[in-house]
Structure formats: structure tokens, C-alpha cells
Design a protein around this motif. Structure first.
Motif, PDB file in Angstrom:
ATOM      1  N   PHE A 146      44.122  50.353  31.794  1.00 21.23           N
ATOM      2  CA  PHE A 146      45.120  50.435  32.858  1.00 21.23           C
ATOM      3  C   PHE A 146      45.845  51.781  32.867  1.00 21.23           C
ATOM      4  O   PHE A 146      46.750  51.982  33.689  1.00 21.23           O
ATOM      5  CB  PHE A 146      46.142  49.302  32.717  1.00 21.23           C
TER       6      PHE A 146
ATOM      7  N   ASN B  92      46.530  53.370  36.123  1.00 25.17           N
ATOM      8  CA  ASN B  92      45.716  52.500  36.980  1.00 25.17           C
ATOM      9  C   ASN B  92      46.313  51.093  37.090  1.00 25.17           C
ATOM     10  O   ASN B  92      45.607  50.112  36.956  1.00 25.17           O
ATOM     11  CB  ASN B  92      44.286  52.430  36.416  1.00 25.17           C
ATOM     12  N   LEU B  93      47.625  51.015  37.323  1.00 21.12           N
ATOM     13  CA  LEU B  93      48.248  49.702  37.490  1.00 21.12           C
ATOM     14  C   LEU B  93      49.596  49.872  38.163  1.00 21.12           C
ATOM     15  O   LEU B  93      50.236  50.918  38.016  1.00 21.12           O
ATOM     16  CB  LEU B  93      48.448  49.026  36.121  1.00 21.12           C
ATOM     17  N   ASP B  94      50.000  48.850  38.914  1.00 24.87           N
ATOM     18  CA  ASP B  94      51.355  48.804  39.440  1.00 24.87           C
ATOM     19  C   ASP B  94      52.195  47.878  38.567  1.00 24.87           C
ATOM     20  O   ASP B  94      51.689  46.886  38.031  1.00 24.87           O
ATOM     21  CB  ASP B  94      51.385  48.265  40.878  1.00 24.87           C
TER      22      ASP B  94
ATOM     23  N   GLN C 206      51.878  40.172  42.135  1.00 18.81           N
ATOM     24  CA  GLN C 206      50.657  40.731  41.542  1.00 18.81           C
ATOM     25  C   GLN C 206      49.994  39.636  40.710  1.00 18.81           C
ATOM     26  O   GLN C 206      50.635  39.016  39.865  1.00 18.81           O
ATOM     27  CB  GLN C 206      51.002  41.932  40.673  1.00 18.81           C
TER      28      GLN C 206
ATOM     29  N   ASP D 124      44.315  40.568  40.703  1.00 20.00           N
ATOM     30  CA  ASP D 124      44.613  41.961  41.053  1.00 20.00           C
ATOM     31  C   ASP D 124      44.402  42.873  39.852  1.00 20.00           C
ATOM     32  O   ASP D 124      43.812  43.954  39.973  1.00 20.00           O
ATOM     33  CB  ASP D 124      46.057  42.090  41.538  1.00 20.00           C
ATOM     34  N   LEU D 125      44.891  42.434  38.690  1.00 22.96           N
ATOM     35  CA  LEU D 125      44.717  43.248  37.485  1.00 22.96           C
ATOM     36  C   LEU D 125      43.239  43.379  37.143  1.00 22.96           C
ATOM     37  O   LEU D 125      42.758  44.466  36.795  1.00 22.96           O
ATOM     38  CB  LEU D 125      45.472  42.630  36.308  1.00 22.96           C
TER      39      LEU D 125
ATOM     40  N   ARG E 208      41.324  45.951  39.108  1.00 21.08           N
ATOM     41  CA  ARG E 208      41.637  47.347  38.770  1.00 21.08           C
ATOM     42  C   ARG E 208      40.675  47.905  37.720  1.00 21.08           C
ATOM     43  O   ARG E 208      40.374  49.104  37.724  1.00 21.08           O
ATOM     44  CB  ARG E 208      43.058  47.428  38.212  1.00 21.08           C
ATOM     45  N   ILE E 209      40.239  47.055  36.800  1.00 14.59           N
ATOM     46  CA  ILE E 209      39.419  47.567  35.682  1.00 14.59           C
ATOM     47  C   ILE E 209      38.049  46.888  35.629  1.00 14.59           C
ATOM     48  O   ILE E 209      37.402  46.869  34.586  1.00 14.59           O
ATOM     49  CB  ILE E 209      40.168  47.416  34.345  1.00 14.59           C
TER      50      ILE E 209
END
Length: 375
Positions: free
Chosen positions: A289, A292-294, A340, A344-345, A348-349
């Protein structure tokens, strides 16, 4: 103030179990899968909530997991789905767990270990229809294992099972291939041993293929309100049960050229403010992350900047920051109007929601509630 916290809504798990039950014929039983510490949610609280919601079986991966549930007073049937070594057998038998067999050599070991019991060990025979892990691929061999189980006075043949490899992929028809291999095996076993419990469906199959439900379904990810297809849990009528939060421990200004974190993976290109949160990869925030994360703070999204470290992450608040230390920060869940999800997480990856929630480490305390009321 807790540096990191996973809050779990047991009422949501209970409602998810009820939602899954409504997807099934009334005669089909629900087995709640609670291995890996209840997919990170807490095995015992999750098991009790699932049973309250209509589950009548539990499933785990290991003998230790079964023993922990029994020690806590759980009396419902518990199926140990994974491989059990000879050394682990006494623990599984002491927990009065159902076990899985796919070889005659294991049946012999199991029978010898069970000989001193006052009641037979309940055994499920597994056919590998395409998952390629545990189980024999040959139906005749699986039938022979079943007959060996049936011939032993210390054992009781109670089930037949398989596991789907692609039930979570609506564009892949391999599950139909697996069903076509499993159905004749079940039919023959039922002819020889009426009353056995056949089971194959995981969460994905529950929602995509009613023909896979048989007598019992084994649901894990959906029970926790997460989507087996990695899309929208809410669209399937499921409620995510877990939120993961931390807090803002420090806020500092950063000028152009200032950096944050190991390796200087973030360098400010403008005047800005950075917040440090005391949560990191030792808590389950994967290093992938990095940048690369909110993170949701005060109802707004802020980017994680710099490398994720063992115990901290850094978030950019921007030039107009009015965030003070002590403010809650949300990684999974709702914060103001923003939300979130574990999906969603995962997106991202390039992983799956299972890995996100299972990866929340033991040092993150779990707090249980029922729709906001402490449980």
C-alpha cells in the motif's frame, strides 16, 4: 487511545447468516466457516453470531481451531476440513470434531486412534473434482475409502464433499465440470449409504449455482459481509461486519523537498501537512500500500504517502489541513460520508478481500458490538 482497532458488528454477522439461509432451500443446512480466527473477525464471537443467525454447523481448517471452539463451550457439529497429521489426531478426537478422509491409510490411522473412544468418529470422504489440493481425483478410490470407513466400528461415515476452484468467477464454467464429477459420486454413495450429508458449495456457489447446494453449504467470506466475487457486498444484501481504524498521532508541516518514511518514497513538491498514524504492516497494512491507499479522516479521503513501515504510516493532509492529533482515521469502514471496503483495498494491490481481513494481525485488538451497543 488505542493505536489500531478492529470493531466487529456481531449483529451484521448474524444478519448475514440469515441472508445466506434465505438463499437456500429450507432443507439445506448452513455451515459457518470460522477458520483463520474467523477470517480475522474472531472465531468464537463469529461462530456464536452465525449460529444465532441460523447456521447449524461450523467448519475450521485445523484441529487446534476445533479444540478452541469446544473449550469455549460450542457444542454444534464442527468439521475440520484440512489435513490432520497422526500427531494431531488426538486433539481432533478430543474436540469431538468431524474429520475428512481421502486415503485408506489415513482411515487406518484414524481407526486406530479412535478405538478407545466410546462413540465412533464422524468422517467425511473428499473427492477432488478439480481443486487439485486435498482428496483423491478418482471416484472409485473415494468410494473405496468410504467403504473402508463404513467397515470400521470406530468410525461413522457421515459425509461426502468436494471444493470448487472457480465459484467466485462468474465467467468461468469450470464449476459445472466439477459438479458433473461430484454428482455421480454422491448418487452412488447415497445408494450404498442413505442419509449421508453431501456438501460442496462455498460462498460463491451459494449465490451463483443452486444446484451445488446439496444438503449443506460451507460459507465463509459472505458470512462476514464480504463479496465472494470481489465486487459489491451490499448488492448481494450482505453487511460488512468489520471496520479498521487508527488515529492521527502527529501532524507536521512539510516544505518542498521534505520527505517521509523509509527510502524517501515520498517527497513533497509543495507546502503541505503530513499526519502520522500508528498502524503499519505489523498490524496488517501491507507494504504494497506504499503510496497506494486512501485513509478517511474527518469525512475526507487523504492519500497514504511514503513507505508503509512496521508500526506507522504517513498521510498527506494538504495545504488547508485543520486536522488535529487524536482524530480517528479509518482504513476499512465509514467515516462521515466516505466509505472504504475490504474489496477496495484488495483492488489496490491485486489481491482478494480474504487476504485483507485475514491479514489484520493479532496485536490489533478486536472490539465487539451489536449495532453500536457493546457486546
Amino acid at each position: 487511545m488505542v493505536r489500531a482497532l478492529a470493531r466487529v458488528n456481531l449483529a451484521a454477522i448474524e444478519r448475514n447468516a440469515d441472508r445466506i439461509r434465505r438463499e437456500l432451500d429450507p432443507r439445506v443446512m448452513l455451515c459457518a466457516v470460522v477458520n483463520a480466527n474467523g477470517y480475522g473477525h474472531g472465531a468464537l464471537p463469529a461462530a456464536r453470531a452465525a449460529l444465532a443467525g441460523g447456521a447449524s454447523w461450523l467448519a475450521v481448517a485445523t484441529a487446534v481451531e476445533a479444540a478452541e471452539l469446544r473449550a469455549a463451550g460450542i457444542r454444534t457439529p464442527i468439521l475440520v476440513m484440512g489435513a490432520i497429521s497422526y500427531e494431531e489426531l488426538p486433539l481432533a478426537l478430543a474436540a469431538d470434531a468431524d474429520v475428512v478422509a481421502w486415503s485408506e491409510s489415513f482411515v487406518s490411522e484414524l481407526s486406530a486412534a479412535a478405538f478407545v473412544r466410546d462413540r465412533p468418529v464422524r468422517v467425511h470422504v473428499k473427492l477432488d473434482t478439480g481443486m487439485g489440493r486435498l482428496g483423491t481425483r478418482v471416484s472409485a478410490d473415494a468410494l473405496a475409502v468410504a467403504e473402508e470407513v463404513s467397515s470400521r466400528r470406530s468410525l461413522e461415515l457421515v459425509g461426502a464433499m468436494t471444493h470448487f476452484a472457480t465459484a467466485d468467477d462468474p465467467d468461468d464454467d469450470f464449476m459445472q465440470v466439477q459438479l458433473a464429477r461430484f454428482e455421480p459420486f454422491v448418487a452412488e454413495l447415497r445408494r450404498r449409504h442413505p442419509g449421508i450429508v453431501a456438501h460442496a458449495a462455498n460462498s460463491g456457489a451459494v449465490f451463483s449455482e443452486p444446484g451445488s447446494h446439496f444438503d449443506l453449504v460451507r460459507c465463509g467470506i459472505a458470512l462476514y459481509g464480504l463479496d465472494p466475487m470481489q465486487e459489491s457486498a451490499q448488492a448481494r444484501g450482505l453487511e460488512p461486519a468489520l471496520e479498521l481504524t487508527s488515529y492521527v498521532a502527529a501532524v507536521k508541516a512539510a516544505a518542498p523537498g521534505d520527505s517521509a518514511g523509509y527510502g524517501r518514497r515520498f517527497e513533497a513538491h509543495r507546502d503541505t501537512c503530513l499526519a502520522t498514524l500508528p498502524i503499519g504492516y505489523a498490524d496488517g497494512i501491507r507494504r504494497a500500500f506504499t503510496n497506494n491507499l486512501d485513509v478517511l479522516i474527518s469525512g475526507r479521503r487523504h492519500p497514504l504517502v511514503g513507505a508503509v513501515s512496521m508500526d506507522n504510516i504517513t498521510v498527506e493532509l494538504g495545504q488547508e489541513a485543520s486536522v488535529e492529533p487524536g482524530v480517528r482515521a479509518t482504513i476499512i469502514g465509514r467515516n462521515g460520508s466516505e466509505h472504504q471496503s475490504a474489496e477496495d483495498l484488495a483492488a489496490r494491490i491485486d489481491t482478494i478481500n480474504y487476504e485483507i481481513v485475514c491479514g489484520i494481525s493479532a496485536r490489533v485488538p478486536r472490539e465487539y458490538h451489536r449495532d453500536g451497543v457493546p457486546a
